[in-house]
Design a protein around this motif. Structure first.
Motif, PDB file in Angstrom:
ATOM      1  N   ALA A   1      19.649  -4.403  16.143  1.00  0.00           N
ATOM      2  CA  ALA A   1      18.923  -3.430  15.319  1.00  0.00           C
ATOM      3  C   ALA A   1      18.535  -4.045  13.984  1.00  0.00           C
ATOM      4  N   TYR A   2      17.707  -3.335  13.225  1.00  0.00           N
ATOM      5  CA  TYR A   2      17.267  -3.795  11.909  1.00  0.00           C
ATOM      6  C   TYR A   2      17.926  -2.959  10.810  1.00  0.00           C
ATOM      7  N   PHE A   3      18.037  -3.583   9.650  1.00  0.00           N
ATOM      8  CA  PHE A   3      18.704  -2.940   8.508  1.00  0.00           C
ATOM      9  C   PHE A   3      17.638  -2.510   7.516  1.00  0.00           C
ATOM     10  N   TYR A   4      17.407  -1.173   7.441  1.00  0.00           N
ATOM     11  CA  TYR A   4      16.506  -0.629   6.423  1.00  0.00           C
ATOM     12  C   TYR A   4      17.340  -0.164   5.240  1.00  0.00           C
ATOM     13  N   CYS A   5      17.004  -0.647   4.051  1.00  0.00           N
ATOM     14  CA  CYS A   5      17.704  -0.246   2.837  1.00  0.00           C
ATOM     15  C   CYS A   5      16.777   0.624   1.996  1.00  0.00           C
ATOM     16  N   ASP A   6      17.248   1.800   1.653  1.00  0.00           N
ATOM     17  CA  ASP A   6      16.512   2.665   0.741  1.00  0.00           C
ATOM     18  C   ASP A   6      16.687   2.092  -0.661  1.00  0.00           C
ATOM     19  N   GLY A   7      15.584   1.631  -1.259  1.00  0.00           N
ATOM     20  CA  GLY A   7      15.655   0.965  -2.556  1.00  0.00           C
ATOM     21  C   GLY A   7      15.377   1.858  -3.740  1.00  0.00           C
ATOM     22  N   ALA A   8      15.502   3.178  -3.558  1.00  0.00           N
ATOM     23  CA  ALA A   8      15.212   4.097  -4.659  1.00  0.00           C
ATOM     24  C   ALA A   8      16.110   3.851  -5.859  1.00  0.00           C
ATOM     25  N   ASN A   9      17.305   3.305  -5.614  1.00  0.00           N
ATOM     26  CA  ASN A   9      18.252   3.057  -6.704  1.00  0.00           C
ATOM     27  C   ASN A   9      18.294   1.584  -7.114  1.00  0.00           C
ATOM     28  N   PHE A  10      17.207   0.879  -6.860  1.00  0.00           N
ATOM     29  CA  PHE A  10      17.128  -0.541  -7.212  1.00  0.00           C
ATOM     30  C   PHE A  10      17.324  -0.752  -8.716  1.00  0.00           C
ATOM     31  N   ASN A  11      17.048   0.283  -9.496  1.00  0.00           N
ATOM     32  CA  ASN A  11      17.228   0.210 -10.944  1.00  0.00           C
ATOM     33  C   ASN A  11      18.635  -0.236 -11.329  1.00  0.00           C
ATOM     34  N   ALA A  12      19.601   0.030 -10.464  1.00  0.00           N
ATOM     35  CA  ALA A  12      20.997  -0.299 -10.768  1.00  0.00           C
ATOM     36  C   ALA A  12      21.346  -1.756 -10.507  1.00  0.00           C
ATOM     37  N   ILE A  13      20.511  -2.445  -9.717  1.00  0.00           N
ATOM     38  CA  ILE A  13      20.886  -3.813  -9.320  1.00  0.00           C
ATOM     39  C   ILE A  13      19.773  -4.834  -9.540  1.00  0.00           C
TER      40      ILE A  13
ATOM     41  N   THR B   1       0.762  -1.245   0.000  1.00  0.00           N
ATOM     42  CA  THR B   1       0.000   0.000   0.000  1.00  0.00           C
ATOM     43  C   THR B   1       0.799   1.307   0.000  1.00  0.00           C
ATOM     44  N   PRO B   2       2.064   1.347   0.423  1.00  0.00           N
ATOM     45  CA  PRO B   2       2.760   2.652   0.419  1.00  0.00           C
ATOM     46  C   PRO B   2       2.709   3.326  -0.947  1.00  0.00           C
ATOM     47  N   LYS B   3       2.522   4.653  -0.927  1.00  0.00           N
ATOM     48  CA  LYS B   3       2.253   5.399  -2.148  1.00  0.00           C
ATOM     49  C   LYS B   3       3.501   5.971  -2.811  1.00  0.00           C
ATOM     50  N   ALA B   4       4.651   5.934  -2.138  1.00  0.00           N
ATOM     51  CA  ALA B   4       5.872   6.493  -2.712  1.00  0.00           C
ATOM     52  C   ALA B   4       7.046   6.077  -1.838  1.00  0.00           C
ATOM     53  N   GLY B   5       8.246   6.535  -2.209  1.00  0.00           N
ATOM     54  CA  GLY B   5       9.435   6.125  -1.478  1.00  0.00           C
ATOM     55  C   GLY B   5       9.412   6.519  -0.017  1.00  0.00           C
ATOM     56  N   ALA B   6       9.137   7.789   0.270  1.00  0.00           N
ATOM     57  CA  ALA B   6       9.118   8.242   1.659  1.00  0.00           C
ATOM     58  C   ALA B   6       8.006   7.555   2.444  1.00  0.00           C
ATOM     59  N   HIS B   7       6.876   7.292   1.788  1.00  0.00           N
ATOM     60  CA  HIS B   7       5.785   6.559   2.433  1.00  0.00           C
ATOM     61  C   HIS B   7       6.230   5.137   2.744  1.00  0.00           C
ATOM     62  N   GLY B   8       7.042   4.563   1.846  1.00  0.00           N
ATOM     63  CA  GLY B   8       7.598   3.244   2.095  1.00  0.00           C
ATOM     64  C   GLY B   8       8.562   3.249   3.266  1.00  0.00           C
ATOM     65  N   GLU B   9       9.380   4.296   3.359  1.00  0.00           N
ATOM     66  CA  GLU B   9      10.277   4.417   4.513  1.00  0.00           C
ATOM     67  C   GLU B   9       9.471   4.446   5.806  1.00  0.00           C
ATOM     68  N   LEU B  10       8.372   5.200   5.795  1.00  0.00           N
ATOM     69  CA  LEU B  10       7.506   5.264   6.968  1.00  0.00           C
ATOM     70  C   LEU B  10       6.980   3.878   7.315  1.00  0.00           C
ATOM     71  N   CYS B  11       6.567   3.143   6.305  1.00  0.00           N
ATOM     72  CA  CYS B  11       6.075   1.781   6.517  1.00  0.00           C
ATOM     73  C   CYS B  11       7.142   0.904   7.166  1.00  0.00           C
ATOM     74  N   GLY B  12       8.355   0.933   6.590  1.00  0.00           N
ATOM     75  CA  GLY B  12       9.435   0.095   7.117  1.00  0.00           C
ATOM     76  C   GLY B  12       9.795   0.441   8.542  1.00  0.00           C
ATOM     77  N   LEU B  13       9.884   1.725   8.875  1.00  0.00           N
ATOM     78  CA  LEU B  13      10.263   2.125  10.230  1.00  0.00           C
ATOM     79  C   LEU B  13       9.150   1.846  11.233  1.00  0.00           C
TER      80      LEU B  13
ATOM     81  N   ALA C   1      17.558   1.013  14.227  1.00  0.00           N
ATOM     82  CA  ALA C   1      17.793   0.633  12.834  1.00  0.00           C
ATOM     83  C   ALA C   1      18.898   1.492  12.240  1.00  0.00           C
ATOM     84  N   ILE C   2      19.428   1.003  11.153  1.00  0.00           N
ATOM     85  CA  ILE C   2      20.291   1.797  10.288  1.00  0.00           C
ATOM     86  C   ILE C   2      19.577   1.914   8.952  1.00  0.00           C
TER      87      ILE C   2
END
Length: 515
Positions: free
Chosen positions: A265-277, A161-173, A237-238
């Motif tokens: 702690a938990y490892f949160y990865c910002d996946g905005a650059n997933f296009n590269a991998i 359901t998250p609507k964008a990257g920052a919304h996804g960060e909110l979900c993960g945290l 988290a980191i």
């Protein structure tokens, strides 16, 4: 270069190569580009686009709620309205016009097939409150997309359901906070590297955490010694962007995950650059616990201007029970959306309904068109294109870091020292040559940063055209033509603005000028 305006005479009003006695048209037109006032300045207030006879009887049931004052909208005919918006669209740059080099934004081509699929009646016309029995196809599409995302990342669960990257960060945290609280171990700090996206610390602070910065090494990556020194029993988290905002892969990411987990702690990865991998690396294999995926970046769906977007979050086994509702589940009667699944402790809902269906359709269309091997090639071509730009321009501009980059090439402003030309001046001159500027002054860890992301959708010919322009501009800047850059852009519909004043005192509401 023939396409550059270097050395040409520029008139005070900004036109190039015009006779000395030439003037703009009386209304300010330039060739076939028409000037365009605001909508409210176009039409009179006492007319409408239709001509209706006065009704013989008042059939209104509004009573004393009937409007007594003018509605306050310009009266325009359909052709006038259409022309207004078409003219405005011609003043915008777009990925459909030329390379859009904004770094960390992945402005790639959006195949028209995706648009056609998103407009199918079964997807484009459905309503979130329809009976579940009437939206089985839409639920199946959501379930299929979730399967692709879990397969590509190696993660066991995904919150759609998250609507964008920052919304996804909110979900993960929020999932991370719920997991800590469930074991009676509420924590207070989140660690964020200096090379992270700016939304990372903002989201952590929004959730209520204290944010602490992790230093960066001279080669643009997380400083492991500083990370280890700052980890402790109060770290929740980191948050690491990988590949990071310097366009570099965090080569120590497995060790970063190990140290983080060892501290509880938990490892949160910002996946905005997933296009590269994408198709090359599975985040789960790197030790990631949560990662948002911008469907509107990695999987081609259009973004910009505030949306629309979609940022599903993949979750590890440890965090999956805390994913937000609703879930798509399989039952004897077909697929259903439910608010509770046995054994889960959802932290709640992130949105009133179920996410961005149009984005889901476009993303799955992109995935199915490419297939697993095609998605792998997406990443490979994106990295190849960025390194080609870095190799071609490193002779005239200074790369911020040595060695290969990932999906974006990062330059600093060291090569402009002593020229009188700034990063902003250089970027404004690009507009006159038909290119949207790259990302400027970001990441903050690089002085005068110029961040260029070509994506995989650009041909070598287009990359060469772009590099030729930047190389010629660089030669002009270092060749003593500073005044030309200070005046740029001269060919755009609007000249250079006072951007500081525009940011601090924006005019957000149109009001008519006093008579």
């Amino acid at each position: 270069m023939s396409m550059l305006n270097v050395g040409r005479r520029t008139r005070p009003d900004g036109d190039i190569d015009a006779p000395a006695n030439d003037t703009l048209s009386i209304l300010g037109g330039r060739g076939l580009l028409q000037p365009e006032p605001l909508l409210f300045e176009l039409g009179g207030w006492d007319k409408t686009g239709v001509d209706l006879a006065e009704p013989a009887e008042d059939g209104s049931d509004l009573g004393d709620l009937v409007r007594t004052e003018p509605i306050g909208l310009a009266g325009l005919s359909e052709p006038e309205t259409l022309r207004h918006y078409v003219r405005l669209s011609q003043k915008n740059h777009a990925i459909d016009l030329a390379l859009y080099p904004l770094g960390s934004c992945t402005m790639k081509h959006n195949p028209r097939l995706n648009e056609k699929m998103a407009r199918l009646a079964g997807f484009g016309d459905i309503h979130p409150l329809q009976p579940v029995s009437t939206i089985q196809g839409a639920l199946e599409l959501m379930d299929s997309l979730a399967h692709w995302l879990k397969t590509l990342t190696g993660m066991p669960a995904v919150a759609m359901t998250p609507k964008a990257g920052a919304h996804g960060e909110l979900c993960g945290l929020l999932a991370i906070r719920a997991a800590h609280e469930a074991r009676g171990d509420a924590r207070k700090r989140v660690l964020v590297p200096t090379s992270a996206h700016g939304t990372n610390p903002a989201t952590a602070a929004f959730v209520g955490y204290a944010v602490e910065e992790i230093a960066q090494t001279v080669d643009g990556r997380v400083d492991l010694a500083d990370l280890e020194a700052k980890l402790g029993p109060d770290v929740a988290a980191i948050m690491v962007t990988n590949p990071n905002t310097c366009g570099l892969f965090e080569r120590d990411i497995v060790e970063i995950a190990r140290l983080t987990h060892a501290a509880g702690a938990y490892f949160y990865c910002d996946g905005a650059n997933f296009n590269a991998i994408v198709g090359r690396v599975r985040p789960a294999d790197l030790g990631v616990d949560a990662m948002h995926i911008n469907l509107h970046k990695t999987f081609s769906t259009p973004h910009g201007g505030g949306g629309p977007g979609a940022g599903p979050v993949v979750l590890s086994d440890a965090l999956a029970p805390f994913a937000p509702a609703p879930w798509v589940v399989h039952g004897d009667g077909g697929l259903a959306l439910i608010e509770h699944v046995e054994g889960t402790q959802a932290f709640g809902r992130l949105s009133a309904f179920h996410g961005q269906m149009g984005m889901y359709v476009r993303a799955l269309s992109y995935m199915m068109s490419h297939g697993a091997d095609g998605l792998r090639q997406v990443a490979e071509d994106a990295v190849l294109n960025a390194n080609y730009i870095k190799a071609r321009l490193s002779g005239v501009m200074t790369a911020a870091f040595e060695g290969p980059c990932m999906h974006e090439a990062l330059f600093d402003d060291a090569w402009l020292e002593g020229t009188g030309v700034t990063t902003l001046d250089f970027a404004k001159a690009m507009i006159d040559e038909g290119f949207h500027p790259m990302t400027m002054y970001f990441p903050l860890v690089v002085h005068g940063a110029m961040l260029i992301e070509p994506t995989e959708t650009e041909s070598k010919a287009e990359l060469d055209r772009f590099c030729d322009v930047l190389a010629a501009l660089a030669a002009a800047a270092t060749g003593g033509e500073a005044e030309r850059f200070k005046a740029a852009p001269v060919q755009a519909p609007l000249r250079r603005l006072d951007e500081t004043l525009a940011a601090r005192k924006p005019k957000l509401r149109w009001t008519p000028e006093a008579a």
